[in-house]
Design an enzyme around this catalytic site. Structure first.
Site, short mmCIF file in Angstrom:
data_model
loop_
_atom_site.label_atom_id
_atom_site.label_comp_id
_atom_site.label_asym_id
_atom_site.label_seq_id
_atom_site.Cartn_x
_atom_site.Cartn_y
_atom_site.Cartn_z
N LYS A 36 0.75 -1.36 0.03
CA LYS A 36 0.17 0.35 0.01
C LYS A 36 0.97 1.32 0.02
O LYS A 36 2.09 0.90 0.10
CB LYS A 36 -0.90 -0.42 1.52
CG LYS A 36 0.07 0.24 2.94
CD LYS A 36 -1.15 0.05 3.73
CE LYS A 36 -0.26 0.35 5.00
NZ LYS A 36 -1.15 -0.36 6.40
N TYR A 268 18.25 30.38 9.00
CA TYR A 268 17.18 31.02 9.69
C TYR A 268 16.98 31.09 11.69
O TYR A 268 17.58 30.05 11.78
CB TYR A 268 15.94 30.58 9.05
CG TYR A 268 15.70 30.81 7.99
CD1 TYR A 268 15.31 31.94 7.60
CD2 TYR A 268 15.94 29.52 6.81
CE1 TYR A 268 15.59 32.22 6.05
CE2 TYR A 268 15.23 29.93 5.84
CZ TYR A 268 15.11 31.49 5.15
OH TYR A 268 15.01 31.55 3.91
#
Ligand SMILES: *Cc1c(COP(=O)(O)O)cnc(C)c1O
Length: 374
Positions: A36, A268
């Site tokens: 799956k 950042y």
């Protein structure tokens, strides 16, 4: 649709998936390969083709549409749909593509029977029982009524009865596994007593490795172990999953290498400040490449067999790592986000730990990158 126009490459060694399948099959019973979600990011068609070549006769996908894609690609094996029919069009796919849906309630069965009658076709189904997950499924008390109803319903043929274990990979919760096993055995007995014949299926990967002796039943659904993860890694029962081979690695490239003087910050938010003179490599990978921002200041990559730590925040398409002392590093060099050589290799378990998740999610996400099968 994969993530496009980036430098990451997720490489899949299908021969290792096949070796893991063979290893699991040696524990006995029928092994249903769970593929799956694009085979947990490893590629639906490539994985199914390799496993079919190794003798696998039954596959489990997620949605009916995923099953239809596999059938249309030429797969002639049994295809189970674990999600079963969710939308009305799923019923048509199930009938036309000869899929075996997991069915979890009476209304679903009634709707499929109507569709079969209209088309003059017979549908094979797998009944799903809840024995402890409390997610989807019939309950034990439904068994007599189900058997009676289905024996009188010629257009629905039950080929499998299943349930799912909640704690198979937790050595501290084996008692609950035994409880689920006992309840499932009673359900199967009641259904057979009511006149149905079918394969019973309870175990997932951890169930196969730890519990197949007691509650293996006929068919076992193997997912994560096919892809080389030992569900007992790091526990006292680690030996249960020895010999499984990882099949996925993800590589990208170094964009730049430069000095970072002591006291300077990087990326950042200035969340990392160099505590000594350092040399850093800027790597072409970030959260847009499904490389989680949660790895900021936590994760490691593998560069030429060595673990190199992530410095500061993971950005959208760039991440900094500490390469101090590795003088030969150059822009364009390959670096592993998952996998790599020697003891510095990054495993899916490592990434999951730093990332705050499980290896299943690591595979599904890194599998979204452009893939190569080798
Ligand atoms: C995904 C899934 C499996 C496979 O589980 P693993 O832990 O990956 O082996 C088995 N059964 C069902 C119903 C599933 O949804």
């Amino acid at each position: 649709m994969p993530i496009e126009h980036n430098y990451l490459r997720t490489r899949i060694r299908t021969e290792n998936i096949v070796a893991n399948y063979t290893r699991l099959r040696a524990q006995g019973g029928q092994v249903v390969s769970v593929i799956k979600a694009d085979a947990y990011g490893h590629g639906l068609l490539e994985t199914a083709t390799a496993l079919a070549g190794a003798g696998c006769e039954s596959f489990a996908v997620g949605s009916a549409a995923e099953g239809a894609a596999l059938r249309d690609a030429g797969c002639t094996a049994e295809i189970l749909s674990l999600l079963g029919p969710v939308l009305p069009e799923d019923e048509l796919l199930i009938i036309e593509k000869n899929l075996v849906p997991f069915m979890h309630d009476f209304d679903q069965l009634a709707r499929l029977a109507v569709a079969c009658t209209r088309l003059g076709r017979v549908a094979k189904v797998a009944l799903k029982f809840d024995t402890g997950m409390a997610r989807l499924g019939f309950v034990e008390a439904d068994a007599p009524k189900l058997a009676e109803m289905l024996c009188a319903s010629p257009c629905i043929e039950v080929v499998m009865v299943s349930s799912h274990l909640a704690t198979a990979d937790d050595p501290g919760a084996f008692e609950f596994v035994a409880e689920q096993g006992a309840r499932f055995a009673r359900i199967c007995q009641a259904l057979r007593h009511g006149g149905l014949t079918f394969r019973a299926s309870l175990c997932n990967s951890a169930g196969i490795l730890a519990h197949a002796g007691a509650i293996g039943f006929d068919a076992r659904r193997a997912g994560i172990a096919l892809y080389g993860v030992n569900p007992f890694a790091g526990s006292a029962r680690e030996a249960l999953g020895h010999g499984l081979l990882p099949a996925m690695e993800t590589v990208t490239r170094i964009v730049s290498v430069h000095d970072l003087p002591r006291g300077a910050s990087i990326s950042y938010g200035r969340t990392y400040v160099a505590e000594r003179d350092m040399r850093v490599a800027i790597v072409a990978a970030g959260y847009a490449d499904a490389y989680s921002r949660g790895l900021s200041n936590k994760g490691f990559m593998c560069l030429a067999g060595r673990r190199v730590p992530i410095l500061g925040r993971v950005c959208m398409q760039l991440t900094a790592v500490d390469v101090s002392g590795l003088d030969a590093v150059r822009p364009g060099d390959a670096i592993h986000l998952l996998g790599g050589e020697g003891p510095g290799a990054v495993t899916a378990d490592d990434l999951a730990l730093w990332w705050g998740t499980i290896p299943y999610e690591v595979f599904c996400l890194l599998g979204l990158n452009p893939r190569e099968h080798v």
